[in-house]
Design an enzyme around this catalytic site. Structure first.
Site, short mmCIF file in Angstrom:
data_model
loop_
_atom_site.label_atom_id
_atom_site.label_comp_id
_atom_site.label_asym_id
_atom_site.label_seq_id
_atom_site.Cartn_x
_atom_site.Cartn_y
_atom_site.Cartn_z
CE1 TYR A 124 -4.33 -1.41 0.63
CE2 TYR A 124 -2.97 -3.10 1.65
CZ TYR A 124 -4.18 -2.70 1.12
OH TYR A 124 -5.22 -3.58 1.07
CE1 TYR A 163 -2.44 -6.82 3.59
CE2 TYR A 163 -3.17 -6.43 1.34
CZ TYR A 163 -3.40 -6.39 2.70
OH TYR A 163 -4.60 -5.92 3.17
NE ARG A 173 -6.81 -10.59 4.34
CZ ARG A 173 -7.75 -9.76 3.91
NH1 ARG A 173 -7.64 -8.48 4.08
NH2 ARG A 173 -8.85 -10.22 3.33
CG HIS A 176 -7.96 -7.60 -0.28
ND1 HIS A 176 -6.87 -8.26 0.25
CD2 HIS A 176 -7.96 -6.37 0.32
CE1 HIS A 176 -6.25 -7.47 1.11
NE2 HIS A 176 -6.89 -6.31 1.17
CG HIS A 178 -9.59 -2.47 1.24
ND1 HIS A 178 -9.92 -3.00 2.47
CD2 HIS A 178 -8.31 -2.84 1.02
CE1 HIS A 178 -8.87 -3.63 2.97
NE2 HIS A 178 -7.88 -3.55 2.11
FE LIG Z 1 -6.07 -4.71 2.31
#
Ligand SMILES: [Fe+2]
Lengths: 255, 193
Positions: A124, A163, A173, A176, A178
């Site tokens: 991110y 990640y 995870r 995906h 959000h």
């Molecule tokens: Fe996330």
């Protein structure tokens, strides 16, 4: 001792078994995750222990009426996450399209959809993301759009990477996106995540598995749609989003 | 009529801070409007004291309490608020500045809600660790008589009722509303039927 994936897997198996038994005994399907879902360790101290207090939906209940709208300053290109910088982001270019509907199947028109995501490497653009994967100077990972008259929306972006996170040892995870969504009543608010079909990480992820109902989990997974793919350009995924409600009271007013 | 099953909720996660707070997203009131109020506060979880070795997850939030650093608040005032009926403020414990920094404090500016009954602001809480958002309401302390007649407040145990009433601060038109997700003084959360 560090919590391992095997520990989490056992807890997930137990929670699924408990849910299946409750269903067999006549409990209704659970569309949403329980707030106290222990395999997701962060939920332990962040769920209320007192029961929720029911507010009967009489016509004066503000939350059932309030026309909710986030923001109006959206431009035509805010739904393209690949053109926000000088250069193009790295990764697999994708188009994600679908419709925003209420539980009666009616389109939710002109409402704000916000999307945020990791880059193709699973990082991110957030100061606190410590994952040692590269940042992409050409990708921020934030998009916004308004739904059309038929509830439709479309984003162009890149497919995010998986990640790691610190729920347990070797926790990852699945890839995906959000999503943040508004309906026409405050009670329709939804924040959720969209997944990509066939990801081998699904079974290991306590966040996806917090949705204990199999068909409800499937509703979080987009469908690859070849007709949405554009030649020489991008791969297409379709994902329709259904909000709770609005209430029967609200529908009766015919708004 | 078709009845579609809803898309399940998920946690907002930790990394929305740079994405969701629009600059000014917590600001519903037109500049200089005389009925402007500010509501603000912290979100606390069930942890009573700092945990050694985990300095990053929370900051001090009053005596013996920690505040959740990654929470987002949506606030919708009751109708009759003049220029912005039914709009929603989206604020966060992240500042909307660039780059966003965790403050553990949310703040929203809106117009004082007006209604024939007890006015309130409807509040929706999202946080890392919270798999499905929570609804609550912020009532105003100066409306004792109207609050006493409010069906929701009247039905609550007096100790729990207090968790829904904001505290007036010395600065006029400013109210403090802390939200406790779990434990002592746990906020009353709502479910709509
Ligand atoms: Fe996330």
């Amino acid at each position: 001792m560090a919590l391992t994936q095997a520990d989490i897997d056992r807890e997930l198996t137990d929670s699924r078994a408990a849910y299946d038994k409750a269903r067999a005994d006549g409990a209704p399907a659970a569309d949403h995750p329980a707030r106290d879902f222990a395999p997701y360790r962060s939920s332990l101290l962040r769920h209320p222990k007192q029961p929720l207090v029911a507010v009967q939906g009489d016509p004066e209940t503000v939350e059932l009426h309030t026309p909710v709208f986030g923001h109006t300053d959206i431009t035509d290109v805010d739904n393209d996450l690949t053109i926000q910088h000088q250069g193009e982001p790295l990764g697999e270019r994708i188009t994600v399209s679908g419709r925003l509907l209420d539980s009666g199947g009616r389109p939710v028109r002109g409402q704000l959809i916000e999307l945020w995501q990791a880059n193709a490497a699973g990082r991110y653009a957030h100061l606190r993301d410590q994952h040692p994967a590269p940042l992409d100077p050409n990708f921020t990972g934030v998009g916004r759009t308004l739904t059309g008259d038929d509830g439709s929306y479309s984003f162009t972006t890149i497919k995010p990477g998986a990640y790691p996170w610190r729920n347990h040892e070797n926790a990852w995870r699945p890839a995906h996106l959000h999503f943040s969504l508004f309906g026409t009543a405050f009670t329709q608010r939804l924040i959720t995540q969209m997944y990509f079909p066939g990801d081998p990480l699904f079974v290991y992820d306590p966040i996806l598995q917090s949705v204990t109902d199999e068909s409800a989990r499937q509703r979080l997974v987009a469908t690859y749609d070849h007709a949405l793919s554009q030649p020489e350009w991008s791969l297409g995924y379709r994902w329709d989003i259904v909000l709770d409600g609005p209430s029967a009271t609200w529908i009766e007013e015919g708004r | 009529m078709t009845q579609l099953s809803p898309t399940p909720s998920h946690t907002v996660g930790p990394f929305y801070g740079y994405a969701l707070p629009f600059p000014g997203g917590g600001d519903l009131a037109p500049a200089g409007h005389p009925d402007t109020i500010t509501v603000h506060g912290r979100v606390h979880d069930g942890e009573g004291a700092p945990r050694p070795g985990r300095p990053g997850r929370a900051v001090a939030g009053g005596p013996g309490r920690l505040a959740v650093r990654r929470a987002r608040i949506d606030a919708a005032p009751t109708r009759g608020t003049g220029d912005s009926p039914g709009a929603t403020a989206s604020t966060s414990t992240f500042s909307a500045a660039s780059p966003p920094t965790p403050t553990a404090h949310w703040s929203a500016r809106t117009l004082r809600p007006g209604a024939p009954a007890a006015p309130y602001i409807s509040v929706c809480v999202h946080a890392r660790g919270l798999l499905h958002h929570l609804y609550t309401r912020l009532y105003f302390p100066e409306n004792a008589r109207l609050n006493a007649a409010d069906p929701l407040l009247a039905a609550l145990d007096p100790a729990r009722r207090e968790t829904l009433v904001a505290t007036a601060e010395p600065q006029p038109g400013t109210y403090r509303f802390d939200i406790r997700l779990q434990g002592e003084g746990e906020t009353v959360f709502l479910e709509f039927r």
